[in-house]
Design an enzyme around this catalytic site. Structure first.
Site, PDB file in Angstrom:
ATOM      1  N   CYS A   6      -0.824   4.034  11.215  1.00 54.61           N
ATOM      2  CA  CYS A   6      -0.651   5.321  11.902  1.00 54.61           C
ATOM      3  C   CYS A   6      -1.832   5.584  12.821  1.00 54.61           C
ATOM      4  O   CYS A   6      -2.310   6.706  12.940  1.00 54.61           O
ATOM      5  CB  CYS A   6      -0.455   6.449  10.894  1.00 54.61           C
ATOM      6  SG  CYS A   6      -1.820   6.670   9.742  1.00 54.61           S
ATOM      7  N   CYS A  30       0.880  -1.184   0.000  1.00 55.21           N
ATOM      8  CA  CYS A  30       0.000   0.000   0.000  1.00 55.21           C
ATOM      9  C   CYS A  30       0.909   1.223   0.000  1.00 55.21           C
ATOM     10  O   CYS A  30       1.101   1.869   1.031  1.00 55.21           O
ATOM     11  CB  CYS A  30      -0.924  -0.014   1.208  1.00 55.21           C
ATOM     12  SG  CYS A  30      -1.960  -1.494   1.347  1.00 55.21           S
ATOM     13  N   ASP A  71      -5.729  -4.963  -6.217  1.00 56.95           N
ATOM     14  CA  ASP A  71      -6.371  -5.203  -4.918  1.00 56.95           C
ATOM     15  C   ASP A  71      -5.372  -5.960  -4.047  1.00 56.95           C
ATOM     16  O   ASP A  71      -5.000  -7.092  -4.358  1.00 56.95           O
ATOM     17  CB  ASP A  71      -7.640  -6.015  -5.132  1.00 56.95           C
ATOM     18  CG  ASP A  71      -8.414  -6.269  -3.846  1.00 56.95           C
ATOM     19  OD1 ASP A  71      -7.806  -6.263  -2.754  1.00 56.95           O
ATOM     20  OD2 ASP A  71      -9.639  -6.477  -3.941  1.00 56.95           O
TER      21      ASP A  71
END
Length: 396
Positions: free
Chosen positions: A327, A201, A255
Site C-alpha cells: 500500500c 502477512c 517469520d
C-alpha cells in the site's frame, strides 16, 4: 483451526536483529505506547477509544495547521510535515504531475472512501437494500477475468464510512469495511475451490476474508508474525467465517522469511501483502521521533520484501502463482522488488494482469505505462482508493 508459533526466544532474536516484525496500526500504537515502525495502518476492528486517541490534534513546527478542528464532532487528523516533505521529494520525481493530485487526497481524510465487502456467510437482503438507499452501488459490475458471483462489494462516490459492526462472540458479522483497492490482489490471485493457499502477512485479515468469499480452499494458511496483530487476525476470522470453514484454516506466527524452508513446494497460491512504508498512515504519524526513524528504516524495507518474496516462491508448487502487493507508491518497494526477483530467479515468470487492470480502470485511477504483470492504484477525488501496488508471478 490450528495455530503454529515460532519459539519466543527465536522470535525476540529475529525481531531485534532484522526489524521484520510489522508494526502496529496507529490505534495499536496508542494502546501499546508506541511499537515498531514497519506496519501499515489497518482500520477494520480498531477500538473507538484508540481511534479517537490516534486522531488527536497535535501542535508544533512539524505539523500542518488543520483546515477544520472538528468533523462530525471529532478532532481533525494532523499531517506530519517531516513525512510529507520526504514524500514530496520522492514522489514528485517518481510520479511527476500526478503526485499533486495524489497528495491532495492522501492529506485530506475527509475525502477518503470506504468500501463495504459483504459476508456471504451471514449477509441479509436488508443490508443490500440499505446500501442501495444510501447511494452505494456494486463494485466490479463488468466481466472480470476472475470474479466469483459470491464476492459482493459496494462502494459510494460520496466520501464517508458505513457504520462498523462490533465483534460479538458466536455471531458472524455481515460486512467488512476496507479500501476497495485491497480486493485487487485477491482477484489477481484467482483462487479456486480445493486449492492450498498461503496468506503470508495476513493481519488484520481483510484479504483472507475476501479470499474466502471467492472460494472454499482445501487449506488456507494465515500467517502473521506480530503476536498482537495475530490475535487481531484470529478475532477477525472468527467474526466472519463459520466453524466448518474454520477447520480448513491454519493460523501461525512464523517469520515469513523462513516459511519457504519450512513448507517448500506446498501451496498452489500465495498472497504476499508485504510490510511496506504505508504512505497514508505515515503521513499522520503522531510521534515525530518515530516518523523520523521510519523514514531512515525505509531504505531497508525493499531488502526485507525481497527476502519475503523469495520465501513465498519457495512455498509454491511448480505451476503455482504468487501475488505481491503493497500500500505504498514507492518504486523501490514495488516494481524494483519484482524486477530484482525476475532478474535473479530462473524459475519465475511474470503473469499478465493487464486485462484485470483494463476492466477495473473505470473505478480505479491506475498509473499508465507499467508492465503487463503489474498495476498501481493512485488515490483520486471521487476514487480515493489506494495506494495499492499489485504484481503477479508464476513458478515454473
Amino acid at each position: 483451526m490450528w495455530r503454529l508459533r515460532a519459539p519466543a526466544r527465536l522470535r525476540r532474536q529475529l525481531a531485534a536483529s532484522s526489524g521484520l516484525r510489522r508494526g502496529p496500526s496507529l490505534a495499536q500504537e496508542q494502546v501499546r505506547g508506541g511499537g515498531r515502525a514497519w506496519g501499515r495502518r489497518k482500520r477494520q476492528g480498531q477500538p473507538v477509544s484508540s481511534r479517537a486517541a490516534a486522531a488527536r490534534v497535535f501542535h508544533g513546527d512539524f505539523f500542518l495547521p488543520p483546515s477544520k478542528l472538528k468533523s462530525e464532532g471529532k478532532p481533525q487528523k494532523q499531517i506530519c510535515q517531516v513525512v510529507l516533505d520526504h514524500f514530496e521529494k520522492q514522489y514528485m520525481k517518481e510520479l511527476g504531475e500526478a503526485w499533486s493530485t495524489v497528495r491532495e487526497v492522501l492529506t485530506s481524510p475527509l475525502c477518503w472512501q470506504y468500501a463495504v465487502l459483504l459476508n456471504k456467510f451471514s449477509c441479509s437482503s436488508d443490508l443490500e437494500n440499505n446500501l442501495h438507499l444510501k447511494g452505494y452501488h456494486r463494485l466490479f459490475q463488468e466481466t472480470l477475468p476472475y470474479l466469483p458471483g459470491s464476492l459482493k462489494c459496494y462502494i459510494s462516490r460520496t466520501p464517508g464510512r458505513f457504520p462498523a459492526q462490533k465483534h460479538q462472540i458466536g455471531k458472524l458479522k455481515e460486512y467488512y469495511l476496507l479500501n476497495a483497492a485491497s480486493l485487487l490482489p485477491v482477484l489477481a490471485l484467482e483462487i479456486k475451490d480445493g486449492e492450498r493457499v498461503l496468506d503470508m502477512c495476513a493481519a488484520p485479515g481483510g484479504k483472507s476474508i475476501a479470499m474466502l468469499q471467492c472460494a472454499w480452499p482445501g487449506h488456507l494458511h494465515c500467517n502473521e508474525y506480530d503476536s498482537l496483530r495475530s490475535s487481531w487476525l484470529k478475532q477477525t476470522l472468527e467474526s466472519f467465517i463459520p466453524q466448518p470453514l474454520m477447520n480448513v484454516i491454519t493460523l501461525s506466527e512464523l517469520d515469513g522469511r523462513h516459511i519457504g524452508d519450512l513448507h517448500p513446494d506446498l501451496y498452489d497460491k500465495v498472497l504476499l501483502d508485504a510490510p511496506c512504508s504505508n504512505d497514508k498512515g505515515w503521513l499522520f504519524s503522531s510521534d515525530i521521533q518515530q516518523a523520523t526513524i521510519r523514514l531512515i528504516q525505509r531504505k531497508a524495507l525493499s531488502a526485507l520484501q525481497v527476502q519475503l518474496l523469495r520465501s513465498a516462491i519457495k512455498t509454491l508448487c511448480p505451476g503455482g502463482s504468487v501475488v505481491y502487493s503493497t500500500c505504498t507508491l514507492s518504486k523501490a518497494e514495488n516494481s524494483d522488488v519484482i524486477s530484482h526477483i525476475l532478474n535473479s530467479c530462473s524459475n519465475i515468470l511474470p503473469v499478465d494482469i493487464s486485462e484485470l487492470a483494463n476492466v477495473v480502470s473505470d473505478e480505479f485511477t491506475l498509473v499508465a505505462g507499467v508492465q503487463p504483470h503489474e498495476l498501481l492504484v493512485l488515490p483520486a477525488r471521487g476514487k480515493a482508493w489506494g495506494p495499492m501496488y499489485v504484481a503477479k508471478l508464476k513458478k515454473i
